[in-house]
Design an enzyme around this catalytic site. Sequence first.
Site, PDB file in Angstrom:
ATOM      1  N   ASP A 480       0.832  -1.204   0.000  1.00 34.04           N
ATOM      2  CA  ASP A 480       0.000   0.000   0.000  1.00 34.04           C
ATOM      3  C   ASP A 480       0.867   1.255   0.000  1.00 34.04           C
ATOM      4  O   ASP A 480       2.070   1.210   0.313  1.00 34.04           O
ATOM      5  CB  ASP A 480      -0.902  -0.030   1.242  1.00 34.04           C
ATOM      6  CG  ASP A 480      -2.245   0.622   0.995  1.00 34.04           C
ATOM      7  OD1 ASP A 480      -2.345   1.453   0.068  1.00 34.04           O
ATOM      8  OD2 ASP A 480      -3.197   0.304   1.724  1.00 34.04           O
ATOM      9  N   CYS A 528      -1.127  -1.179  -4.419  1.00 31.38           N
ATOM     10  CA  CYS A 528      -2.291  -0.458  -3.904  1.00 31.38           C
ATOM     11  C   CYS A 528      -1.797   0.915  -3.499  1.00 31.38           C
ATOM     12  O   CYS A 528      -0.650   1.070  -3.078  1.00 31.38           O
ATOM     13  CB  CYS A 528      -2.836  -1.215  -2.686  1.00 31.38           C
ATOM     14  SG  CYS A 528      -4.205  -0.387  -1.858  1.00 31.38           S
ATOM     15  N   ASP A 550     -10.476   1.881  -3.706  1.00 34.65           N
ATOM     16  CA  ASP A 550     -11.051   1.622  -2.386  1.00 34.65           C
ATOM     17  C   ASP A 550     -12.570   1.586  -2.461  1.00 34.65           C
ATOM     18  O   ASP A 550     -13.226   1.250  -1.484  1.00 34.65           O
ATOM     19  CB  ASP A 550     -10.623   2.718  -1.399  1.00 34.65           C
ATOM     20  CG  ASP A 550      -9.311   2.371  -0.727  1.00 34.65           C
ATOM     21  OD1 ASP A 550      -8.847   1.225  -0.876  1.00 34.65           O
ATOM     22  OD2 ASP A 550      -8.746   3.248  -0.046  1.00 34.65           O
TER      23      ASP A 550
HETATM   24  C1  GLA Z   1      -5.763   1.778   1.976  1.00 30.99           C
HETATM   25  C2  GLA Z   1      -6.101   0.615   1.071  1.00 30.99           C
HETATM   26  C3  GLA Z   1      -7.190  -0.215   1.717  1.00 30.99           C
HETATM   27  C4  GLA Z   1      -6.727  -0.703   3.066  1.00 30.99           C
HETATM   28  C5  GLA Z   1      -6.337   0.469   3.928  1.00 30.99           C
HETATM   29  C6  GLA Z   1      -5.705   0.013   5.219  1.00 30.99           C
HETATM   30  O1  GLA Z   1      -6.786   2.685   2.028  1.00 30.99           O
HETATM   31  O2  GLA Z   1      -6.475   1.053  -0.180  1.00 30.99           O
HETATM   32  O3  GLA Z   1      -7.537  -1.299   0.894  1.00 30.99           O
HETATM   33  O4  GLA Z   1      -5.652  -1.581   2.892  1.00 30.99           O
HETATM   34  O5  GLA Z   1      -5.404   1.323   3.273  1.00 30.99           O
HETATM   35  O6  GLA Z   1      -5.294   1.064   6.005  1.00 30.99           O
END
Ligand code: GLA
Length: 743
Positions: A480, A528, A550
């Site tokens: 992420d 991500c 998301d």
């Molecule tokens: C981001 C990601 C989500 C999740 C959150 C966790 O927003 O896109 O899918 O993993 O972080 O904090």
Amino acid sequence: MRMIIVNEQEKVFHLNNGRISYLFYVMESGQLGHLYFGRALNPEGSYLHMVEKAHRPMTTYITEGDLYTSYEHLRQEYPCYGTSDYRYPALEIQGSDGSRICKPEYQRYEIFNGKKLLSGLPATYVEDEGEASTIEIFMWDPVRSLEVILSYSIFRDVDAVARSVRFVNHGKESVFINRAMSMSVDLPDADFQSVQLSGSWARERHIHVRDLQPGISAVSSMRGNSSHQHNPFLALKRKSTAEQSGEVYGFSLVYSGNFLAQAEVDNYQVLRVMMGINPFGFQWKLDPETDFTTPEAVMVYSGDGLNGMSQQFHRLYKSRLARGYWRDRERPILINNWEATQFHYVEDDLILFAAKAKECGIEMFVLDDGWFGARSDDRHGLGDWYANMQKLPDGIEGLAEKIEALGMKFGLWFEPEMVNRDSDFFRSHPDYIIATPNRSTSHGRNQFVLDFSRREVVDAVYEQMYALLSKAKISYIKWDMNRSISECYSQAYPANQQGEIFHRYILGVYDLHERLIQAFPSLLIESCSSGGGRFDAGMLYYAPQGWVSDDSDAVERLKIQYGTSLVYPISCMGAHVSACPNEQVGRRTPLETRGNVACTGAFGYELDLNRLSSEEIEIVKKQIAFYKENRRLIAEGNFYRLCSPFETNFAAWETVALDRQRAIVTVTRILSEINGPYRRLPLCGLLAEQKYHIKSRFLSYDAYGDELMQYGLMLEDKSSGQVIDGSGGCQDFLSVLYEITAI
Ligand code: GLA
């Protein structure tokens, strides 16, 4: 087949794979001029007469006595600043004397089979040398002793040309690269619309189309990541171009940092398109005997509409940009706990969560944020990549063992590039973050960005990740990146190299990926960035799938996935079924619809299956069985967009197996309609003379491919107002899958 033809006398270079041609030439002055990009031209032809120039008032000419030759009129190949061309240049070099003029002149060329990799950067590749031919054009600026090497690779099986540029300073002094685009092309007319993928968090990659006007249309990022706001992609299509017909050029940058993609229409209706690292905030100090390589840009031409362009990108990106162990393997169906638990769980909850998933046929459990350090919310713990023993008494190793004992694989969330102030990592290395001295440092989600332009910072993160990955059974990581960069400055570099930091940061991100891939070749990485904030071709080289957004609402996802498919293959789109009402938009959609939309992607779940009714669990089991049966087709097949949610109340798409014996069509009606028309949906890509069986919830009939492609697939929902089966044939957000099988 010879894919690069050189007319030595005319100094014309013709890249031709039998379907597309790309031509440029050496001008008398030694600069390169552009001739043609489009449908293939005769390789025997002579094309210099395509050069257009005229004596025009208010023009600056290159040589005294010549009132015809100005760079302002000539279509150029890699325009440089300061030489009678007043459009935006591809290149600007600044010397120690302050001059920003550069005039590289043609020296020689080299042609070879195959394609080189770019050191430290992602790039398309070949598996055997016959798949592409490359020409490198060596240019030389005598004043700066600067070598500029333009590289072009044309692919045998894809209608694409990949370009990048390398600079080598052979002089005695450093020079500064202020602007170095990866590609530039001057198209002879400007009768195009530009197509871009823009949006925001949870609304990524919506399709926006605009008519070109004199001046500039551009998309860019200055955030350090390619961004939710604009994707590093630009297409130019004729007004009449549709999904399956008409001319379109697609340009995609294989890069994950600050970028610029722009189209400039000049006063003679010439269209200059360029793409590369965003020159704003960029400056690279090129010391004597060092080199710099731009990221790669991929240019596609299609005479078969936007969908034709997408298929070229898909083919290239899924098999010659994505790489490694997972490239061609069936991706595991995963369940992720984020939307179900957020930060709040203990090991027992996770085991129950995973056990139910296993019962339904899910193959991998992914533990999201919250498992490490003092991470109880988003204010603590980032940077401390070791288990929180209160939540996970047996650590990640123990949890991974227990998940494996259930018969599932285990995956784990990381956010390697970030720290919270409240973390052991930050306490021991407060100087490791990106921050400008004597200025305040902005936070995003209470976190700060580690300075990945520094080798020792990347090393420190690598050591932590390596330690965990080598002792626990971790098959997958979700990588992420939840904020953009601000106050960009590195304490490790001098003042005159601060313009390098954004780019060096991304090189550090690529380096960490590469090291992990080398150490753990079968690790599946899903990229991500708060959903799709860094969903770009660069990441695809390291992570064969990415979390698209998301926003997991099926209706929102129609547009997001439809837009994303313009460039990116279906196999790389992480798409999950989530709970109702949807966490992001509060919408209630049928479980079938959520499954249908998510299964056109790297499929998974993002909810606690223990909270579903037994009827819903049966639906989930069917979805999983369907995906297992069809995931190869979905990942490998040819994808067709049939009906746009941006323009209609429907979204429809189709995936056709490579042998055209099977196809899956997904039709989703957004809002219910009453007493609407009878509807048919013309399909694509089938064999005209082949008989197929069509099966959906309520329909079952046979038809030949020609009928399905001409008359169309009969849609089961006639929106007639009837309740078809008593379960709501006329509800909102209804989605139907049609399976088409050759008989
Ligand atoms: C981001 C990601 C989500 C999740 C959150 C966790 O927003 O896109 O899918 O993993 O972080 O904090």
